[in-house]
Design a protein around this motif. Sequence first.
Motif, PDB file in Angstrom:
ATOM      1  N   ASP A 207      -2.822 -53.307  11.507  1.00  0.00           N
ATOM      2  CA  ASP A 207      -2.875 -53.099  12.947  1.00  0.00           C
ATOM      3  C   ASP A 207      -1.694 -52.219  13.368  1.00  0.00           C
ATOM      4  N   LYS A 208      -1.376 -52.190  14.647  1.00  0.00           N
ATOM      5  CA  LYS A 208      -0.359 -51.262  15.151  1.00  0.00           C
ATOM      6  C   LYS A 208       1.034 -51.541  14.585  1.00  0.00           C
ATOM      7  N   ARG A 209       1.252 -52.760  14.055  1.00  0.00           N
ATOM      8  CA  ARG A 209       2.544 -53.054  13.443  1.00  0.00           C
ATOM      9  C   ARG A 209       2.806 -52.178  12.229  1.00  0.00           C
ATOM     10  N   CYS A 210       1.749 -51.730  11.578  1.00  0.00           N
ATOM     11  CA  CYS A 210       1.877 -50.973  10.333  1.00  0.00           C
ATOM     12  C   CYS A 210       2.376 -49.541  10.559  1.00  0.00           C
ATOM     13  N   THR A 211       2.210 -49.031  11.770  1.00  0.00           N
ATOM     14  CA  THR A 211       2.480 -47.615  12.036  1.00  0.00           C
ATOM     15  C   THR A 211       3.880 -47.192  11.635  1.00  0.00           C
ATOM     16  N   HIS A 212       4.878 -47.977  12.029  1.00  0.00           N
ATOM     17  CA  HIS A 212       6.267 -47.598  11.778  1.00  0.00           C
ATOM     18  C   HIS A 212       6.922 -48.456  10.687  1.00  0.00           C
ATOM     19  N   CYS A 213       6.131 -49.204   9.951  1.00  0.00           N
ATOM     20  CA  CYS A 213       6.689 -50.089   8.917  1.00  0.00           C
ATOM     21  C   CYS A 213       7.171 -49.260   7.728  1.00  0.00           C
ATOM     22  N   SER A 214       8.376 -49.559   7.243  1.00  0.00           N
ATOM     23  CA  SER A 214       8.946 -48.814   6.115  1.00  0.00           C
ATOM     24  C   SER A 214       8.205 -49.106   4.810  1.00  0.00           C
ATOM     25  N   LEU A 215       7.418 -50.176   4.781  1.00  0.00           N
ATOM     26  CA  LEU A 215       6.700 -50.553   3.550  1.00  0.00           C
ATOM     27  C   LEU A 215       5.244 -50.109   3.561  1.00  0.00           C
ATOM     28  N   LYS A 216       4.890 -49.249   4.484  1.00  0.00           N
ATOM     29  CA  LYS A 216       3.492 -48.848   4.626  1.00  0.00           C
ATOM     30  C   LYS A 216       2.927 -48.267   3.340  1.00  0.00           C
ATOM     31  N   GLU A 217       3.716 -47.440   2.636  1.00  0.00           N
ATOM     32  CA  GLU A 217       3.236 -46.809   1.408  1.00  0.00           C
ATOM     33  C   GLU A 217       3.084 -47.817   0.275  1.00  0.00           C
ATOM     34  N   SER A 218       3.887 -48.871   0.273  1.00  0.00           N
ATOM     35  CA  SER A 218       3.775 -49.912  -0.751  1.00  0.00           C
ATOM     36  C   SER A 218       2.693 -50.922  -0.395  1.00  0.00           C
ATOM     37  N   CYS A 219       2.569 -51.207   0.891  1.00  0.00           N
ATOM     38  CA  CYS A 219       1.601 -52.201   1.364  1.00  0.00           C
ATOM     39  C   CYS A 219       0.174 -51.669   1.329  1.00  0.00           C
ATOM     40  N   LEU A 220      -0.006 -50.385   1.688  1.00  0.00           N
ATOM     41  CA  LEU A 220      -1.333 -49.751   1.769  1.00  0.00           C
ATOM     42  C   LEU A 220      -2.296 -50.595   2.611  1.00  0.00           C
ATOM     43  N   PRO A 221      -1.934 -50.886   3.859  1.00  0.00           N
ATOM     44  CA  PRO A 221      -2.755 -51.798   4.658  1.00  0.00           C
ATOM     45  C   PRO A 221      -4.188 -51.343   4.849  1.00  0.00           C
ATOM     46  N   ALA A 222      -4.399 -50.043   5.087  1.00  0.00           N
ATOM     47  CA  ALA A 222      -5.768 -49.559   5.326  1.00  0.00           C
ATOM     48  C   ALA A 222      -6.611 -49.660   4.069  1.00  0.00           C
ATOM     49  N   VAL A 223      -6.037 -49.325   2.919  1.00  0.00           N
ATOM     50  CA  VAL A 223      -6.781 -49.346   1.650  1.00  0.00           C
ATOM     51  C   VAL A 223      -7.156 -50.768   1.269  1.00  0.00           C
TER      52      VAL A 223
END
Length: 203
Positions: A170-186
């Motif tokens: 959700d919108k929390r993921c936009t600026h999260c520093s772990l987005k590339e490790s978390c891969l929320p959309a995938v």
Amino acid sequence: MDTPDPIMISALEHYSYCPRQCALIHVEQVWGENLYTMRGRDVHENVDMESSHDVAGIRYERALPLWSKRLNLIGKADLVEFHGGTPYPVEYKSGRHRDGRHEALQLCAQAICLEEMFGVAVEKGALFWHGSRERCEVVLTDAMRGHVAKAAAGVHALLAQSAVPPPVNDKRCTHCSLKESCLPAVVAEKDRSRRAARELFVI
């Protein structure tokens, strides 16, 4: 039973923001760097240096170690002002003033530690936003203290299970520093695909 290792106070802010982020950092030992974390590191370079001095009757302690046996927490305060013997924690944050709900939880945890350490009530603290040079006083309510206790229990359970919750995407993921490790959309898309496959032939 053996007492579990104490958790870092900073983990409470991570957990409050997103339990998956907390697990990636404190269970999987994953850390990511982005503009916001770099700004945060720059802000804390000075406040993380231990120092003590008095100005106009107020004692200022930087990088003061904190702990709470009751909640099994450890950490370090950016700054604690002592007004006539009463501790007043100040948490430094990068960026400009914002809602600060998750940051206030971390501040409240620091106050709980100070109360236990010094045996006095700590009813207020402050968040200092480095980007806008604003200082916002926070009244530490019973409801906030309850949220701290609940978050501490949640982090302890997370670490005990060594589990990583699914992504929220959700919108929390936009600026999260772990987005590339978390891969929320995938990851979330895979979960949706599995559910669709299971439900495809349900009559």
